[in-house]
Design an enzyme around this catalytic site. Structure first.
Site, PDB file in Angstrom:
ATOM      1  N   TRP A 315       0.827  -1.207   0.000  1.00 16.11           N
ATOM      2  CA  TRP A 315       0.000   0.000   0.000  1.00 16.11           C
ATOM      3  C   TRP A 315       0.861   1.256   0.000  1.00 16.11           C
ATOM      4  O   TRP A 315       0.581   2.242   0.687  1.00 16.11           O
ATOM      5  CB  TRP A 315      -0.962  -0.014   1.185  1.00 16.11           C
ATOM      6  CG  TRP A 315      -1.887  -1.185   1.152  1.00 16.11           C
ATOM      7  CD1 TRP A 315      -2.945  -1.372   0.308  1.00 16.11           C
ATOM      8  CD2 TRP A 315      -1.829  -2.361   1.971  1.00 16.11           C
ATOM      9  NE1 TRP A 315      -3.548  -2.596   0.556  1.00 16.11           N
ATOM     10  CE2 TRP A 315      -2.889  -3.221   1.568  1.00 16.11           C
ATOM     11  CE3 TRP A 315      -0.990  -2.776   3.003  1.00 16.11           C
ATOM     12  CZ2 TRP A 315      -3.120  -4.448   2.168  1.00 16.11           C
ATOM     13  CZ3 TRP A 315      -1.211  -4.012   3.588  1.00 16.11           C
ATOM     14  CH2 TRP A 315      -2.273  -4.832   3.180  1.00 16.11           C
ATOM     15  N   GLU A 430       4.194 -12.320  18.536  1.00 17.88           N
ATOM     16  CA  GLU A 430       4.165 -13.617  17.870  1.00 17.88           C
ATOM     17  C   GLU A 430       4.407 -13.407  16.381  1.00 17.88           C
ATOM     18  O   GLU A 430       4.772 -12.305  15.950  1.00 17.88           O
ATOM     19  CB  GLU A 430       2.848 -14.359  18.143  1.00 17.88           C
ATOM     20  CG  GLU A 430       1.609 -13.490  18.292  1.00 17.88           C
ATOM     21  CD  GLU A 430       1.105 -12.875  17.014  1.00 17.88           C
ATOM     22  OE1 GLU A 430       0.244 -13.495  16.342  1.00 17.88           O
ATOM     23  OE2 GLU A 430       1.545 -11.759  16.678  1.00 17.88           O
ATOM     24  N   GLU A 433       3.307 -10.397  14.604  1.00 21.33           N
ATOM     25  CA  GLU A 433       3.954  -9.153  15.048  1.00 21.33           C
ATOM     26  C   GLU A 433       2.995  -8.177  15.723  1.00 21.33           C
ATOM     27  O   GLU A 433       3.190  -6.977  15.666  1.00 21.33           O
ATOM     28  CB  GLU A 433       4.640  -8.458  13.863  1.00 21.33           C
ATOM     29  CG  GLU A 433       5.596  -9.362  13.122  1.00 21.33           C
ATOM     30  CD  GLU A 433       6.467  -8.621  12.128  1.00 21.33           C
ATOM     31  OE1 GLU A 433       7.687  -8.595  12.335  1.00 21.33           O
ATOM     32  OE2 GLU A 433       5.928  -8.086  11.155  1.00 21.33           O
TER      33      GLU A 433
END
Length: 797
Positions: A315, A430, A433
């Site tokens: 993006w 984890e 993130e």
């Protein structure tokens, strides 16, 4: 017409990058050509130079006008078709055609084989020669030098009688010219005095500014097509103006066909020694060949072994100079997956370079930055335990294949193992993130890594440290269900017991969470108006499948099988290509439902790499994984690129989103390509490539009886332990622990032992204590001759 002088409109509109879903990625295979290019909608977008993590360009495209009635830009107004030049080579042909059929621009795009120069062979054609003679073609270049659109300066220079467009910023120069001269040139500020603005006001080039900047600038040159409509446009880089122009003119001085022949020959030679995995594919090896080339192309040429996650900025059209990092950074998770895929394909040299690069990039405490530049400088600084575990797994795989050469990864392994024991089992982030706590996927990587680390200690005849890290792996393994399984799930009627995505827990919590069903998980990528806290027991992802991948749990383990049913009910989406899965329910990391780019929230799409993970599980379970292999092949673009995400909602052509097609996230994503290559190797071998035999042997069902431990430290003060567990005390320096189980009527002293991972520890023989017993302890620090001054309690439950 302005013929010289400075452009007006400084500094231009705010600079933005461009779309992250690429239609092509390329570079010369030679290490001497330090330039990478990307394509989107038939035009060149980011160019990376001199390293794979430094984008220097927003885009380069042609504008077309008849001078009277229209002006077209390639990416918005023309119909585009992009194809690869050869099955193994990352070169492309773009055919961009006028929707009314009046003219066509055909571009063959490569880099010079041994210099940092983009070469774009261009042919302009039309059925009507009279119409062709009226066309004017303009090259429009938007430099974003030194990883930013602001602060660029553009100007015109002459060398050997050739007028050249140049941009500079800091210590980087860009030079652009063609094998035909420029009839007109201009430098302007984007949105104010650039060529795009000029041509859209009257269809003619009225400005010819010879200088613009500093600011967000664009360079415009009209190609002189009076003698030919077949030419080569070149764009070169250098660390001085002289070097950039020299690189440019030297490359334009060699016939394009000579460059092309060398470019294709070098890529063809890269796969002569690949494992013949094509027969396991469902597309005759097309995606395999392209995935292999892409994985090689994402390695830096100045910093060997540095493999970035993707040559894209997800993006990017919504991101400006305040966002310097895209996916063109090193994540150890992505790097190790890429290196392991290359190993699966038969390449041992690149994975070894990757391991050595990681050894140099490791922090003194044994950890790694969340992601970092190829120089090793951290970008994001989150702590992810699986990213510390992955380099150990890579070292173990290279050891297994006798591919370490003369490199000894012992210090890397020792320091990483130390970090995992000291910092775990709670991870700050984890694998997605976003959340801290007990994560099945993170714990799987940590358990496997510690078991693998033990092998390196035994190679040094250090049985004590080997046993210590193995026992810590056992500690993690024995508590998996306590930390990450709910027995009160409500997502699938009739299935209350299953793994969850993550059990929320803060780092350094005194009391580790064991009550899965009582915790709330915050989803941080949802819109502010949306509910963002959910019961942790009702948020699931596919990370638990990593327990099967490494051999920690069997594929037919009842809780594994139950969770598979849950994620299929909650996360699975059928596309025309086949099944895909969301990362987790309530995911907001993705395109917004109205088509706008993700900024802080959106709608998470499904991830092709998760189809590959599911294929590995199906193989482990004794099922046919080939349908998942075929799905990944069908999810790939026509140029063989796999995206990070695909649109899982109904077709929405008005916002350019189609079901099962890429969103504006990263494409290509190397993790997805790595998962595909590994799945191909797994299908060929009939066994999961990532399976670690020593892990499976240690935790195979039925699991052997081993001593169970509970781990206590000042950073993680457990208050309860299970019947039959030994209490292990960890400390940073030598200590003596004094403990009692009868309210101090008697006590015992135990001195700590040191080991190679620099963790002092002492075991209290508590395994015979009955339920309801209470252990009290305090610590005397030997080096300081100091009592801790406080007693601590641990109850046996």
């Amino acid at each position: 017409m302005a013929r010289e002088g400075d452009a007006f409109g400084a500094p231009g509109i705010p600079a933005k990058w461009t779309h992250g879903d690429k239609s092509g990625v390329g570079t010369a295979y030679s290490a001497s050509s330090r330039l990478w290019f990307t394509l989107f909608d038939g035009i060149v977008t980011e160019l990376y130079h001199p390293t794979v993590d430094r984008p220097q360009l927003r885009d380069l495209q042609y504008l077309v006008s008849d001078g009277k009635t229209f002006v077209h830009e390639e990416k918005r107004d023309l119909r585009t078709q992009v194809t690869q030049l050869a099955p193994r080579a990352l070169g492309y042909r773009c055919v961009n055609a006028d929707p009314e059929g009046r003219y066509t621009i055909t571009k063959t795009i490569i880099t010079a084989p041994h210099q940092p120069c983009l070469l774009q062979r261009t042919q302009v054609s039309a059925a009507d020669p009279a119409f062709l003679s009226t066309l004017k073609l303009y090259a429009l270049c938007a430099p974003h030098l030194d990883v930013g659109g602001g602060g660029n300066t553009g100007y015109v220079v002459t060398a050997n009688g050739i007028r050249i467009l140049v941009a500079r910023k800091g210590g980087t120069w860009l030079a652009m010219a063609a094998s035909v001269p420029f009839a007109q040139l201009s430098c302007g500020f984007v949105g104010k005095s650039d060529g795009w603005t000029d041509l859209h006001d009257g269809f003619r080039m009225d400005w010819a500014f010879e200088h613009a900047g500093p600011g967000n600038i664009a360079l415009t040159g009209e190609l002189d097509l009076r003698t030919t409509h077949d030419f080569t446009l070149g764009l070169a880089f250098g660390d001085t103006e002289h070097r950039a122009i020299t690189n440019l003119l030297q490359c334009l001085g060699v016939p394009f066909e000579a460059h092309l022949t060398r470019y294709l020959e070098e890529w063809e030679g890269t796969q002569k020694h690949c494992r013949p995995l094509e027969k396991a594919s469902c597309d005759d090896g097309a995606l395999y060949r392209n995935s292999y080339s892409l994985l090689l192309a994402h390695e830096d040429k100045d910093y060997p072994g540095a493999i970035v996650a993707s040559l894209s900025i997800p993006w990017g059209e919504a991101k400006g100079d305040d966002v310097r990092g895209g996916y063109h950074l090193v994540w150890t998770r992505d790097l190790v997956n890429s290196a392991t895929a290359l190993l699966a394909a038969g390449d041992t040299a690149t994975p070894l370079r990757a391991l050595i690069f990681l050894a140099v990039s490791q922090h003194a405490d044994g950890g790694f930055a969340q992601n970092f530049w190829v120089t090793g400088e951290a970008h994001w600084t989150g702590k992810q335990l699986d990213e510390v575990a992955f380099p150990i797994l890579l070292a173990a795989r290279l050891l297994r294949d006798d591919a370490l050469g003369e490199f000894d990864p012992y210090e890397l392994v020792r320091n990483a193992a130390s970090y995992l024991v000291r910092q775990g089992p709670v991870t700050e982030q984890e694998r997605w993130e976003e959340a801290s706590g007990y994560s099945p996927s993170t714990l799987a990587a940590n358990i496997a890594a510690l078991v693998c680390a033990a092998a390196f200690f035994r190679r040094r005849d250090d049985e004590a440290t080997a046993a210590f890290v193995e026992e810590h792996a056992d500690f993690l393994e024995s508590h998996l269900e306590d930390w990450t399984v709910t027995h009160a799930g409500t997502l699938l009627p009739g299935t209350s017991t299953h793994y969850i995505r993550v059990l929320p827990e803060e780092l350094r919590a005194d009391e580790p969470a064991t009550h899965v069903d009582d915790r709330l998980l915050e989803i941080k990528n949802l819109a502010p108006r949306e509910r963002c806290r959910f019961p942790a027991k009702e948020v699931v992802d596919g990370g638990f499948l990593e327990l099967v991948r490494y051999g920690i749990r069997a594929a037919n383990d009842p809780i594994i099988e139950a969770t598979v049913k849950v994620i299929d009910a909650v996360l699975k989406v059928e596309t025309k290509a086949g099944p895909t899965w969301h990362r987790y329910n309530h995911d907001g990391y993705g395109q917004q439902v109205d088509g706008r780019p993700f900024t802080t929230h959106g709608h998470g799409g499904t991830w092709p790499l998760l189809t590959g993970e599911r294929g590995h599980y199906e193989l482990a379970a004794g099922h046919d994984p080939r349908p998942h292999l075929a799905t990944m092949e069908q999810l790939a673009s026509s140029t063989g690129l796999l995206s990070e995400q695909v649109w899982d909602l109904p077709d929405a052509p008005e916002i350019f989103m189609m079901h099962g097609k890429p969103t504006g996230s990263a494409m290509p994503l190397m993790w997805a390509h790595a998962e595909y290559v590994k799945l191909l190797r797994s299908v060929k071998d009939g066994v999961v490539f990532d399976l670690i035999p020593m892990v499976r042997e240690r935790y195979a069902t039925p699991r052997p009886t081993r001593k169970r431990i509970a781990v206590w430290s000042l950073e993680r003060r457990v208050r309860s332990m299970k019947v039959g567990e030994r209490l292990r005390i960890h400390g940073a320096t030598p200590f003596r622990v004094r403990w009692t189980c009868d309210a101090w009527r008697s006590f015992a002293d135990v001195e700590s032992s040191a080991n190679a991972v620099r963790i002092d520890h002492a075991d209290l023989e508590t395994s015979a204590l009955a339920k309801g017993s209470k252990v009290e302890l305090t610590i005397f620090w030997l080096s300081e001759a100091r009592w801790e001054g406080k007693n601590y309690e641990v109850r046996v439950t």
